[in-house]
Design an enzyme around this catalytic site. Sequence first.
Site, PDB file in Angstrom:
ATOM      1  N   TYR A 121       0.976  -1.158   0.148  1.00  0.00           N
ATOM      2  CA  TYR A 121      -0.081   0.303  -0.231  1.00  0.00           C
ATOM      3  C   TYR A 121       0.930   1.483  -0.279  1.00  0.00           C
ATOM      4  CZ  TYR A 121      -3.557   3.272   2.027  1.00  0.00           C
ATOM      5  OH  TYR A 121      -4.633   3.911   2.315  1.00  0.00           O
ATOM      6  N   ARG A 231       8.951 -19.065  10.346  1.00  0.00           N
ATOM      7  CA  ARG A 231       7.991 -18.151  11.304  1.00  0.00           C
ATOM      8  C   ARG A 231       6.666 -18.567  11.672  1.00  0.00           C
ATOM      9  NH1 ARG A 231      11.309 -13.712  11.062  1.00  0.00           N
ATOM     10  NH2 ARG A 231      12.326 -13.389   9.765  1.00  0.00           N
TER      11      ARG A 231
HETATM   12  C1  LIG Z   1      14.075 -16.164  14.586  1.00  0.00           C
HETATM   13  C2  LIG Z   1      14.039 -15.303  13.321  1.00  0.00           C
HETATM   14  C3  LIG Z   1      15.762 -14.344  14.161  1.00  0.00           C
HETATM   15  C4  LIG Z   1      15.984 -13.491  12.913  1.00  0.00           C
HETATM   16  N1  LIG Z   1      16.801 -12.421  13.679  1.00  0.00           N
HETATM   17  C5  LIG Z   1      17.399 -11.384  12.387  1.00  0.00           C
HETATM   18  C6  LIG Z   1      18.479 -10.564  13.027  1.00  0.00           C
HETATM   19  O1  LIG Z   1      18.021 -10.342  14.477  1.00  0.00           O
HETATM   20  N2  LIG Z   1      18.499  -9.785  12.332  1.00  0.00           N
HETATM   21  C7  LIG Z   1      18.660  -9.712  10.891  1.00  0.00           C
HETATM   22  O2  LIG Z   1      18.738  -9.096   9.840  1.00  0.00           O
HETATM   23  N3  LIG Z   1      17.672 -10.583  10.155  1.00  0.00           N
HETATM   24  C8  LIG Z   1      16.976 -12.125  10.966  1.00  0.00           C
HETATM   25  N4  LIG Z   1      16.315 -12.414  10.788  1.00  0.00           N
HETATM   26  C9  LIG Z   1      15.669 -13.175   9.576  1.00  0.00           C
HETATM   27  C10 LIG Z   1      16.838 -13.897   8.480  1.00  0.00           C
HETATM   28  O3  LIG Z   1      18.422 -13.749   8.804  1.00  0.00           O
HETATM   29  C11 LIG Z   1      16.622 -13.896   7.458  1.00  0.00           C
HETATM   30  O4  LIG Z   1      16.585 -12.798   6.316  1.00  0.00           O
HETATM   31  C12 LIG Z   1      14.539 -14.417   6.733  1.00  0.00           C
HETATM   32  O5  LIG Z   1      14.527 -15.534   7.782  1.00  0.00           O
HETATM   33  C13 LIG Z   1      14.669 -14.468   5.708  1.00  0.00           C
HETATM   34  O6  LIG Z   1      14.897 -16.242   5.020  1.00  0.00           O
HETATM   35  P1  LIG Z   1      15.835 -16.123   3.678  1.00  0.00           P
HETATM   36  O7  LIG Z   1      17.615 -15.630   3.398  1.00  0.00           O
HETATM   37  O8  LIG Z   1      16.582 -18.035   4.172  1.00  0.00           O
HETATM   38  O9  LIG Z   1      14.309 -16.401   3.191  1.00  0.00           O
HETATM   39  P2  LIG Z   1      14.816 -16.049   1.545  1.00  0.00           P
HETATM   40  O10 LIG Z   1      14.998 -14.455   1.353  1.00  0.00           O
HETATM   41  O11 LIG Z   1      13.097 -16.134   0.809  1.00  0.00           O
HETATM   42  O12 LIG Z   1      15.601 -16.714   1.060  1.00  0.00           O
HETATM   43  C14 LIG Z   1      15.210 -18.132   0.655  1.00  0.00           C
HETATM   44  C15 LIG Z   1      16.903 -18.944  -0.056  1.00  0.00           C
HETATM   45  O13 LIG Z   1      17.912 -17.816  -1.134  1.00  0.00           O
HETATM   46  C16 LIG Z   1      18.224 -17.888  -1.661  1.00  0.00           C
HETATM   47  N5  LIG Z   1      18.538 -16.477  -1.165  1.00  0.00           N
HETATM   48  C17 LIG Z   1      17.705 -15.316  -1.593  1.00  0.00           C
HETATM   49  N6  LIG Z   1      18.462 -14.862  -2.050  1.00  0.00           N
HETATM   50  C18 LIG Z   1      19.605 -14.814  -1.870  1.00  0.00           C
HETATM   51  C19 LIG Z   1      20.850 -14.104  -2.349  1.00  0.00           C
HETATM   52  N7  LIG Z   1      20.867 -12.618  -2.611  1.00  0.00           N
HETATM   53  N8  LIG Z   1      22.324 -14.502  -1.979  1.00  0.00           N
HETATM   54  C20 LIG Z   1      22.157 -15.814  -2.011  1.00  0.00           C
HETATM   55  N9  LIG Z   1      20.890 -17.048  -1.336  1.00  0.00           N
HETATM   56  C21 LIG Z   1      19.958 -16.511  -1.568  1.00  0.00           C
HETATM   57  C22 LIG Z   1      18.711 -19.087   0.439  1.00  0.00           C
HETATM   58  O14 LIG Z   1      18.725 -19.983   0.073  1.00  0.00           O
HETATM   59  C23 LIG Z   1      17.940 -18.302   0.585  1.00  0.00           C
HETATM   60  O15 LIG Z   1      17.567 -19.472   2.193  1.00  0.00           O
HETATM   61  C24 LIG Z   1      15.917 -13.363  11.612  1.00  0.00           C
HETATM   62  C25 LIG Z   1      14.740 -14.404  11.292  1.00  0.00           C
HETATM   63  C26 LIG Z   1      14.401 -15.733  11.992  1.00  0.00           C
HETATM   64  C27 LIG Z   1      13.606 -16.358  11.787  1.00  0.00           C
END
Ligand SMILES: Cc1cc2nc3c(=O)[nH]c(=O)nc-3n(C[C@H](O)[C@H](O)[C@H](O)COP(=O)(O)OP(=O)(O)OC[C@H]3O[C@@H](n4cnc5c(N)ncnc54)[C@H](O)[C@@H]3O)c2cc1C
Length: 312
Positions: A121, A231
Amino acid sequence: MPLTPEQQDEIAAERGGIRPTRRATVPALEEILYEPLPVLDHGFVRVVDYMGDDGAIVQAARVSYGRGTRRVSEDRSLINYLMRHRHTTPFEMCEIKYHVKLPIFVARQWIRHRTANVNEYSARYSILDNKFYVPSPEHLAAQATTNRQGRGKILEGATAQRVLDLLREDADRAYAGYAELLNEDTSGAAIDPNRPGLARELARLNLTLGFYTQWYWKTDLHNLMHFLSLRADPHAQYEIRAYAEIMLDTLKRWVPMTYAAFLEYRMNAATISAAGLAVIRRLLAGENVDQAASNLSPREWRELMTLLGRAA
Ligand SMILES: Cc1cc2nc3c(=O)[nH]c(=O)nc-3n(C[C@H](O)[C@H](O)[C@H](O)COP(=O)(O)OP(=O)(O)OC[C@H]3O[C@@H](n4cnc5c(N)ncnc54)[C@H](O)[C@@H]3O)c2cc1C
């Protein structure tokens, strides 16, 4: 989660329309299509579109020409096999699109999931609703003492009341300031016709993280499960978990075989390190292993013992 009469009419019109199609549809998901499912105090999740079903995963995995004549049990076994062996691309053949209303601090966590298409939005173009999140009493907790990223004891009595008063007063003051900066009521009419309102893109600056925003969020089934595995997990903050849990229900309606495999091999399963596996093998052989002799850190040891349902 009150919707305006116009919003309710739009949803009713969408739900009233039936479109004949040759594509696969899922009756259990059709039942709740477009319906806002309440989350938190003013939020919702609604499924606004989807593509594919359990059959589409099986079709893609077999690269078949049609639905085939295999038995349900064969499809279930194949889906379980794909999930167990992380053969993920067949799950990418299904897509789902949600409309979500969520507090800005939840949106900040959610947007970290990059493998989705998002359209939010626009608060440059439109005026944000006067809706902000106030935790219900059972979720109003003190900072945890053992985990820096978590909650501890529930606040009670005057302390809880003071927190609620502060949250409401600050949000009310912020929204009153927003309206004054805009110099515009919700119908778009000037509050004071003798002065210009501040641009919407600037007036929003004083709104807090508790205010609600909205977006359309589309992803494929593989990435949806990745999102839910992180999540809907107890380590996730309660507020985003509340959304993930509702979305788990939509997953169950949409692709029941995949949902069952997801619970079995992902959500309720565990990853065990090589050292952890060695401990389990030694325990099964009847050895009396303790943390010092395990090659595990005290924290890993505690986590493993919790998994095995044993005292650390
Ligand atoms: C309990 C919890 C606590 C957290 N605490 C923090 C925190 O303190 N600070 C913080 O900043 N974040 C935090 N996060 C966020 C976390 O680090 C991830 O950014 C978030 O969960 C998204 O996960 P993801 O990157 O696997 O997902 P997505 O972005 O959906 O990506 C899915 C998968 O695609 C691949 N991928 C996507 N984009 C790229 C890329 N550019 N390069 C390489 N591979 C890629 C990876 O394999 C990734 O696992 C937290 C998350 C959780 C669940």
